[in-house]
Design an enzyme around this catalytic site. Structure first.
Site, short mmCIF file in Angstrom:
data_model
loop_
_atom_site.label_atom_id
_atom_site.label_comp_id
_atom_site.label_asym_id
_atom_site.label_seq_id
_atom_site.Cartn_x
_atom_site.Cartn_y
_atom_site.Cartn_z
N LYS A 1 18.90 1.76 -9.55
CA LYS A 1 18.92 0.61 -8.56
C LYS A 1 18.38 -0.66 -8.96
O LYS A 1 18.87 -1.50 -8.75
CB LYS A 1 18.08 0.93 -7.35
CG LYS A 1 18.65 2.16 -6.52
CD LYS A 1 17.68 2.27 -5.21
CE LYS A 1 18.51 3.55 -4.35
NZ LYS A 1 17.61 3.54 -3.04
N THR B 1 -2.57 1.86 -4.85
CA THR B 1 -2.83 1.18 -5.95
C THR B 1 -2.85 -0.50 -5.41
O THR B 1 -1.68 -0.93 -5.19
CB THR B 1 -2.09 1.42 -7.05
OG1 THR B 1 -1.86 2.65 -7.32
CG2 THR B 1 -2.36 0.57 -8.40
N ILE C 1 10.23 8.28 5.67
CA ILE C 1 11.61 7.85 5.11
C ILE C 1 12.32 9.15 4.42
O ILE C 1 13.61 9.32 3.97
CB ILE C 1 11.80 6.77 4.09
CG1 ILE C 1 11.07 6.93 2.96
CG2 ILE C 1 11.38 5.62 4.88
CD1 ILE C 1 11.38 5.91 2.07
N TYR D 1 13.75 12.92 4.58
CA TYR D 1 14.61 13.82 5.25
C TYR D 1 14.70 15.11 4.65
O TYR D 1 15.36 16.26 5.36
CB TYR D 1 15.82 13.17 5.90
CG TYR D 1 16.79 13.08 4.77
CD1 TYR D 1 16.83 12.02 4.06
CD2 TYR D 1 17.94 13.94 4.79
CE1 TYR D 1 17.70 11.67 3.18
CE2 TYR D 1 18.90 13.63 3.65
CZ TYR D 1 18.76 12.53 3.12
OH TYR D 1 19.98 12.14 2.14
P1 ATR Z 1 10.28 3.96 -4.08
O1 ATR Z 1 11.02 2.77 -5.02
O2 ATR Z 1 11.16 4.94 -4.01
O3 ATR Z 1 9.35 3.27 -3.01
P2 ATR Z 1 8.11 4.00 -5.90
O4 ATR Z 1 8.50 2.60 -6.60
O5 ATR Z 1 8.06 5.22 -7.23
O6 ATR Z 1 9.17 4.53 -5.25
O7 ATR Z 1 6.92 3.96 -5.30
C1 ATR Z 1 6.29 4.99 -4.80
C2 ATR Z 1 5.15 4.71 -3.62
O8 ATR Z 1 4.57 6.14 -3.37
C3 ATR Z 1 3.90 3.97 -4.11
O9 ATR Z 1 3.54 3.27 -3.23
C4 ATR Z 1 2.94 5.17 -4.69
O10 ATR Z 1 1.42 4.58 -4.78
P3 ATR Z 1 1.12 4.01 -5.94
O11 ATR Z 1 1.50 2.32 -5.93
O12 ATR Z 1 -0.44 4.02 -5.72
O13 ATR Z 1 1.60 4.53 -7.35
C5 ATR Z 1 3.17 6.24 -3.58
N1 ATR Z 1 2.56 7.48 -3.84
C6 ATR Z 1 3.23 8.54 -4.46
N2 ATR Z 1 2.80 9.59 -4.46
C7 ATR Z 1 1.46 9.49 -3.49
C8 ATR Z 1 0.32 10.09 -3.19
N3 ATR Z 1 0.08 11.40 -3.65
N4 ATR Z 1 -0.45 9.56 -2.58
C9 ATR Z 1 -0.57 8.23 -2.08
N5 ATR Z 1 0.51 7.51 -2.55
C10 ATR Z 1 1.57 7.93 -3.18
#
Ligand code: ATR
Length: 268
Positions: free
Chosen positions: A64, A150, A209, A211
């Protein structure tokens, strides 16, 4: 006309059956296929697409962001998000769009009509969160609140919102009308939940989001508490519908698209 979705992995994508069912129901002769394009082959993307006489395609994980360098133009939503999920080819010109955010928001509006006045909490700060936040910001009056694990992830965001931690989200949960999970916690049946729902108000709509699974652990917990829940299926259908409108200028058969995907999901 030929259409496609490109990604890696791609074999489980439901986009081909959804789009082909829509074409068929509208008596269109067009076709839509899943194209497996690996990162190492991506530099060749213009040839891959042109060899197949494709006039429009969707882009999914992991391309993307990397597609942008191959495009001649991108729309404002793609610029804001830094990612493209739809490409339209006109006279050899490649134009990028991002329909994920509008797809999600149009589904949400149907189950929460007074969206303009809603206090909304978004969990997560990835591309999906940014796209949804950018679309919501166009119509929602109260300032959005976005929570992430984060906090440094917000530094590059050029948007007006309240940034909070996941701990604060848990603490102030009852202040929100709608909670939207955009994190990958809960994806593929992993048992993570992003926050505890102890302080959830009974009138809050809880949306995810994801499904697949149809109800994440977060949605199951909210449903057990008696809350209204909403999964990511409408987002998937509506992003596809928006892509179809961009490519053809026609109105899609949303009902057919949804029924086709639903029956496929029930079969797996
Ligand atoms: P996308 O582009 O599909 O939204 P991404 O950029 O990989 O995916 O973002 C994933 C999100 O899920 C991030 O906000 C991540 O948090 P961090 O920025 O702290 O990494 C969050 N995330 C993924 N697994 C998580 C978990 N187990 N607990 C809390 N947040 C999680």
């Amino acid at each position: 006309m030929n259409y496609a979705v490109i990604g890696d992995p791609i074999s489980h994508s439901l986009s081909p059956i959804m789009h082909n069912a829509n074409f068929k129901s509208l008596d269109m002769q067009d076709s839509y296929e899943a194209l497996h394009v690996r990162k190492e082959d991506f530099h060749n993307i213009r040839n891959i697409i042109e060899d197949k006489h494709i006039v429009g395609f969707n882009v999914t994980i992991p391309h993307k962001e990397s597609i942008i360098q191959y495009l001649d133009e991108i729309d404002d939503q793609s610029k804001a998000v830094g990612a493209v999920n739809t490409v339209k080819i006109v006279d050899n010109k490649w134009i990028g769009y991002n329909t994920d955010g509008i797809g999600y928001v149009s589904g949400l509006k149907q189950i929460y009509p007074d969206l303009a006045n809603a206090y909304i909490l978004i969990l997560g700060a990835g591309g999906a969160s940014k796209g949804i936040a950018n679309e919501l910001n166009k119509i929602v009056q109260p300032k959005l609140t976005i929570a992430n694990r984060t906090m440094s992830r917000f530094e590059s965001w050029d948007m007006n919102f309240n940034a909070i931690s996941l701990d604060q989200a848990e603490q102030y949960l009852d202040e929100f009308d709608i909670i939207i999970n955009t994190t990958s916690a809960g994806l593929d049946n992993n048992d993570d939940t992003v926050i505890k729902l102890d302080n959830l108000s009974s009138s809050t709509l809880v949306s995810d989001i994801i499904y697949i699974p149809y109800k994440t652990k977060l949605l199951k917990e909210a449903e057990l508490k008696g809350n209204v829940i909403h999964n990511g299926l409408d987002m998937f259908i509506n992003q596809g519908a928006e892509s179809f409108k961009i490519w053809t200028g026609k109105q899609p058969n949303l009902k057919e698209m949804k029924n086709t995907v639903l029956s496929k999901l029930q079969g797996v």
